[in-house]
Design an enzyme around this catalytic site. Structure first.
Site, PDB file in Angstrom:
ATOM      1  N   SER A 292       0.852  -3.613   4.187  1.00 49.53           N
ATOM      2  CA  SER A 292       1.172  -2.273   4.680  1.00 49.53           C
ATOM      3  C   SER A 292       2.666  -1.988   4.571  1.00 49.53           C
ATOM      4  CB  SER A 292       0.742  -2.171   6.146  1.00 49.53           C
ATOM      5  OG  SER A 292       1.243  -0.996   6.724  1.00 49.53           O
TER       6      SER A 292
ATOM      7  N   HIS B 294       0.852  -1.197   0.000  1.00 44.17           N
ATOM      8  CA  HIS B 294       0.000   0.000   0.000  1.00 44.17           C
ATOM      9  C   HIS B 294       0.888   1.247   0.000  1.00 44.17           C
ATOM     10  CE1 HIS B 294      -3.980  -1.690   0.767  1.00 44.17           C
ATOM     11  NE2 HIS B 294      -4.465  -0.470   0.921  1.00 44.17           N
TER      12      HIS B 294
ATOM     13  N   THR C 286      11.654  19.767  -2.776  1.00 49.33           N
ATOM     14  CA  THR C 286      10.829  20.976  -2.662  1.00 49.33           C
ATOM     15  C   THR C 286       9.455  20.660  -2.078  1.00 49.33           C
ATOM     16  OG1 THR C 286       9.827  20.679  -4.838  1.00 49.33           O
ATOM     17  CG2 THR C 286      11.865  21.955  -4.754  1.00 49.33           C
TER      18      THR C 286
END
Ligand code: NAG
Ligand code: NAG
Ligand code: NAG
Ligand code: NAG
Ligand code: NAG
Ligand code: NAG
Ligand code: NAG
Ligand code: NAG
Length: 704
Positions: free
Chosen positions: A277, A226, A634
């Site tokens: 996960s 995930h 950024t």
């Protein structure tokens, strides 16, 4: 002598025929393309955690659509998109637009569109109500951007079609994924579990795309995890761990290009990630640090206290680590790939009504799927993003109170209750049609074949074991029907349309979140396996042509209820509020604050562009853009500073930050901001502003 001569000539002819057929067999026409699909960077609910307060507020990584076209006699297309999941609405519009653009040869039959499943992209692009509840219905601006970007990526790939070859490779990637519902996995038989070393798939499968003159042009890999390293408190648009991995790999090859502007395209695609996960430390109670209850994922009865954790406490670092591990493995597989892909390109696609699919089992027994319904544990959420109410996972009982609330919305029929058992039904979505359909009944099933590789496009999130069973069933069918033993099946998750989760019958009994969200009932997986085996036999035999396509679901462009963008007040769009410091060392963070028009308004205009650039001052005094808002170093963050009733509108502000890389050249730099605003009266206006220059100085520099 004569017969000898004849014989040897014949043998030579046969050998050369054989050689040329091999030569042709692994020659493909290939094209790769990439395009920006970043939606509104403010105000739009993010798709994934279903958390109504998680709305976009800036950009960390831009989202991209990455398209790969493969042709021999036929062509097929694989598209991996940085988005929560694919949607019926988007797909339909993509295929309509492809026809308008003269690219109608790429259609629903031969094109797979697969979502990476990032939970940090804007939502509101779905056909079915359940998936647009938290975004207040449809957000047309976002849907249109997705459609435009996906079509553009296919067009770019089409324009670059040329001869190429394909290689494949696979390997194990450890320390990057865990099972978040082990209690359900453990209900699969011991015999089946013993066939595997882990309770999640650790294999990454990679396809390497080689262009003319042996040039590197792209790669696709599939790995089950995930993209939820960024948690539900994040408000910056991000491709999460898979987006970052793709960013790194593309940067490796496109040395001087800004993200999304280079030739090399790397897709990190989703697979059977349903119960997988990236929070690899497991789930712990926030207060005590103890392990949560295995079956319910609660601490002291509360889901909110139990959270998935790791590798670190910081979500950006987690994204970096899990992304970099996928990137490193992909580079290793790419460099070592030496297995050639050869054989025909083919495809097969069908629309299937999953609400009433009869599956024949042994001994004349048949079982059937059910109309869609969500179980109680769905509202509990997962350890990657717990729910907000008192629901918990592993619920096979339901509750009297919530049944009353539910019945006020819609009481499920006795037939559906029996069909879905032991799932206690919370939302009988298949029996709810107001204000419009809540979940799909008709879904896409599809296979793409490229030589010995077969891509199974599934309309949802298969659990680890469900994916393994499907892959094995397809592989067995392919081999039984004449394909070679080394043919390879991969699962492309969250493709084409979305129908939530698919777990095994045994996992379903436990009713964890994934089981509660297996919407067609306990026999959902058996139905898919039955259907995919039919398709696989046709692909193997080369008889996919003329296959029935099924009935496409009706799509409608429903309205949304997100209020319009308010007028931008203030007239300081040419002014920097807070300038950066004059000097920085490497490793520190440059920041500037500027007045900024609401980026929701300009999302479409800014597709393929950037709200911020880092510019380097060159020797001739000009400035060169070296980083954009799509770069990892950024961050473009937007917030609404103030809302005003009279005059009606709001003031917005952006913070641009740049984390200075350790290997940057010393010298003079500045930040640049591009945006749009619209006053109460007048048209939308573009503006641009630069900060003052700042120096990046050596480590020895001491601040005075
Ligand atoms: C899609 O295009 C292919 C190739 O041209 C064709 O064989 C197939 O029938 C088309 N599918 C649809 C649904 O039009
Ligand atoms: C839906 O309809 C609205 C207006 O009726 C239009 O502005 C919008 O572009 C449409 N969206 C899509 C995705 O077709
Ligand atoms: C491949 O190399 C040949 C010979 O050097 C050159 O003429 C051709 O343009 C190259 N093709 C590509 C796509 O780079
Ligand atoms: C995760 O586990 C590692 C190794 O045991 C440990 O160093 C790290 O602190 C843990 N992270 C969290 C957030 O608990
Ligand atoms: C998400 O991670 C951040 C750290 O990066 C943490 O402060 C925050 O509490 C986490 N939020 C949730 C909902 O887990
Ligand atoms: C392919 O690579 C593997 C290891 O990366 C190696 O064991 C194998 O011998 C290679 N095969 C060929 C044909 O080069
Ligand atoms: C299955 O049904 C068929 C036809 O109704 C019958 O001939 C056959 O004996 C049945 N098989 C079993 C195992 O019951
Ligand atoms: C596991 O699955 C079986 C059916 O395969 C079921 O009888 C059993 O109750 C399940 N276990 C749990 C803990 O729900």
């Amino acid at each position: 002598m004569g017969t000898y001569y004849l014989k040897s000539t014949l043998i030579l002819v046969i050998i050369s025929l054989f050689k040329s057929s091999i030569g042709q067999n692994n020659q493909y026409k290939v094209g790769v393309g990439i395009s920006d699909v970043t939606g509104p960077a403010s105000d739009v609910n993010m798709m994934g955690y279903a958390n109504p307060v998680q709305v976009t507020g800036g950009i960390h990584l831009r989202l991209f659509s990455r398209a790969f076209i493969f042709c021999q006699d036929k062509c097929n297309v694989f598209v991996s998109v940085d988005l929560g999941m694919c949607s019926q609405l988007v797909n339909d519009q993509v295929f309509k637009k492809l026809i308008e653009e003269g690219l109608g040869q790429y259609n629903v039959s031969n094109t797979v569109i697969s979502g990476t499943h990032t939970h940090s992209g804007p939502g509101g692009y779905h056909q079915y109500l359940l998936f647009t509840l938290t975004s207040l219905g449809n957000v047309d601006a976002n849907t249109n951007i997705l459609v435009d970007g996906i079509v553009e990526s296919i067009k770019n790939a089409h324009n670059k079609l040329d001869f190429g070859t394909l290689m494949m490779n696979e390997g194990e990637l450890l320390n990057s994924n865990i099972n978040r519902s082990p209690a359900a996995y453990l209900n699969n038989s011991e015999e089946e579990r013993n066939k595997y070393a882990y309770d999640v798939d650790k294999e990454m499968f990679l396809m390497k795309v080689i262009g003319q003159n042996n040039s590197d042009i792209g790669s696709i890999n599939w790995f089950a995890v995930h993209p939820v390293s960024m948690n539900s408190s994040n408000r910056l648009i991000s491709g999460d761990n898979k987006g970052y991995a793709a960013y790194l790999m593309e940067k490796q090859f496109n040395v001087d290009a800004l993200p999304g502007k280079g030739e090399f395209v790397a897709a990190f695609s989703s697979s059977n990630l349903g119960d997988v996960s990236p929070n690899i430390n497991g789930s712990f109670c926030i207060d005590t640090g103890e392990k949560c209850d295995l079956v319910t994922s609660t601490c002291n009865g509360k889901v909110q206290m139990c959270k998935g954790a790791g590798p670190t406490k910081n979500m950006f670092e987690n994204t970096e680590i899990i992304g970099r591990r996928q990137y490193n493995k992909a580079m290793e597989l790419y460099d070592a790939a030496n297995m050639s892909i050869s054989g025909p390109v083919d495809f097969i696609h069908q629309y299937v009504d999953m609400s009433n699919y009869i599956v024949p089992l042994e001994n004349n027994v048949t079982v059937k799927t059910c109309k869609p319904a969500m179980g109680y544990s769905f509202i509990a959420g997962t350890t990657d993003g717990p729910g907000v109410l008192s629901f918990k996972q592993g619920d096979t009982e339901g509750s009297v109170f919530w049944n009353l609330v539910r019945n006020a919305i819609k009481e499920p029929s006795a037939e559906e209750v029996a069909c879905h058992a032991p799932k206690p039904i919370l939302l009988p979505t298949g029996e709810m049609s107001q204000p419009w359909k809540w979940q799909p009944t008709i879904v896409d099933v599809q296979l793409l074949r490229i030589g010995q590789l077969v891509i199974a496009a599934v309309p949802g999130e298969f659990s680890t074991m469900a994916g393994r069973r499907l892959r094995e069933a397809i592989k067995q069918t392919l081999v039984e029907n004449g394909m070679s033993d080394d043919s390879k099946v991969v699962i492309a998750g969250l493709s084409n349309t979305y129908s939530d989760y698919i777990v095994t019958y045994e996992e379903y009994q436990v009713q964890r979140y994934e089981g509660a969200s297996t919407i067609y009932g306990p026999h959902t997986l058996s139905a898919y396996i039955h259907k995919f085996k039919q398709l696989a036999a046709k692909i193997a035999l080369g008889t996919s042509e003329g296959e029935e396509v099924g009935t496409a679901p009706v799509t409608t462009n429903y309205t949304g209820f997100l209020p319009d963008v308010r007028a931008d007040l203030g007239d300081d769009y040419e002014k920097v509020v807070v300038q950066p410091d004059p000097k920085y060392r490497r490793g520190s963070i440059v920041q500037a604050v500027l007045a900024c028009g609401n980026p929701r308004r300009s999302a479409s205009e800014m597709r393929g562009k950037s709200y911020m650039y880092v510019e380097k001052k060159m020797v001739d005094g000009s400035y060169k853009e070296i980083y954009s808002d799509a770069d990892w170093s950024t961050k473009f963050e937007w917030r609404r500073k103030e809302v005003s009733a009279v005059p009606p509108g709001s003031y917005g502000e952006a913070t641009l930050s740049w984390s200075i890389p350790m290997d940057i050249e010393l010298g003079t730099y500045r930040l640049k901001h591009l945006g749009y605003y619209r006053k109460i009266i007048g048209a939308m206006r573009q503006y641009e502003q630069e900060t003052e220059d700042f120096e990046i100085v050596s480590e020895n520099y001491k601040r005075s």
